[in-house]
Design a protein around this motif. Structure first.
Motif, PDB file in Angstrom:
ATOM      1  N   HIS A   4      -1.038  -1.910  -0.282  1.00 27.57           N
ATOM      2  CA  HIS A   4      -1.971  -1.833   0.814  1.00 27.57           C
ATOM      3  C   HIS A   4      -3.288  -2.171   0.146  1.00 27.57           C
ATOM      4  CE1 HIS A   4       1.218   0.294   2.755  1.00 27.57           C
ATOM      5  NE2 HIS A   4       1.350   1.202   1.786  1.00 27.57           N
ATOM      6  N   THR A  16      -0.904  -5.717   3.924  1.00 30.58           N
ATOM      7  CA  THR A  16       0.215  -4.907   2.983  1.00 30.58           C
ATOM      8  C   THR A  16       1.490  -5.822   2.798  1.00 30.58           C
ATOM      9  OG1 THR A  16      -0.103  -2.962   4.376  1.00 30.58           O
ATOM     10  CG2 THR A  16       2.119  -3.221   3.239  1.00 30.58           C
ATOM     11  N   ASP A  18       4.984  -5.672   1.304  1.00 32.12           N
ATOM     12  CA  ASP A  18       6.454  -5.018   0.984  1.00 32.12           C
ATOM     13  C   ASP A  18       7.198  -5.839   0.138  1.00 32.12           C
ATOM     14  OD1 ASP A  18       5.949  -2.834   2.837  1.00 32.12           O
ATOM     15  OD2 ASP A  18       6.183  -4.142   4.453  1.00 32.12           O
ATOM     16  N   GLU A  48       3.835   3.795  -3.426  1.00 27.15           N
ATOM     17  CA  GLU A  48       3.065   2.850  -2.691  1.00 27.15           C
ATOM     18  C   GLU A  48       1.523   2.865  -3.607  1.00 27.15           C
ATOM     19  OE1 GLU A  48       3.694   3.235   1.816  1.00 27.15           O
ATOM     20  OE2 GLU A  48       2.478   4.898   1.017  1.00 27.15           O
TER      21      GLU A  48
END
Length: 76
Positions: A4, A16, A18, A48
């Motif tokens: 993030h 972000t 992923d 994260e």
């Protein structure tokens, strides 16, 4: 794992990524000093990663007002 990206000055979420597996070389983290890593990257126990960067608006503000570089946050 999710990365993030947030602006270090105004706090706006920039985006972000992923991804299941990313290497620090792919992200450019290997070019940072240990001090920069500690300042810029926050690893959460959930896997994260939060990365402090700068958004376009804050970069433009810094370009127009170089004296703002002395402040960690200049937009509240």
């Amino acid at each position: 794992m999710a990365l993030h990206y947030y602006c270090r000055h105004c706090g706006v979420k920039i985006g972000t990524i992923d991804a299941l597996e990313l290497e620090s070389e792919q992200l450019g983290f290997h070019r940072l000093t240990e001090e920069e890593r500690l300042d810029i990257i926050q690893y959460l126990p959930t896997g994260e990663i939060y990365v402090k960067t700068i958004c376009e608006d804050c970069q433009e503000a810094l370009d127009r007002n170089p004296d703002l570089h002395q402040y960690e946050k200049f937009i509240q």
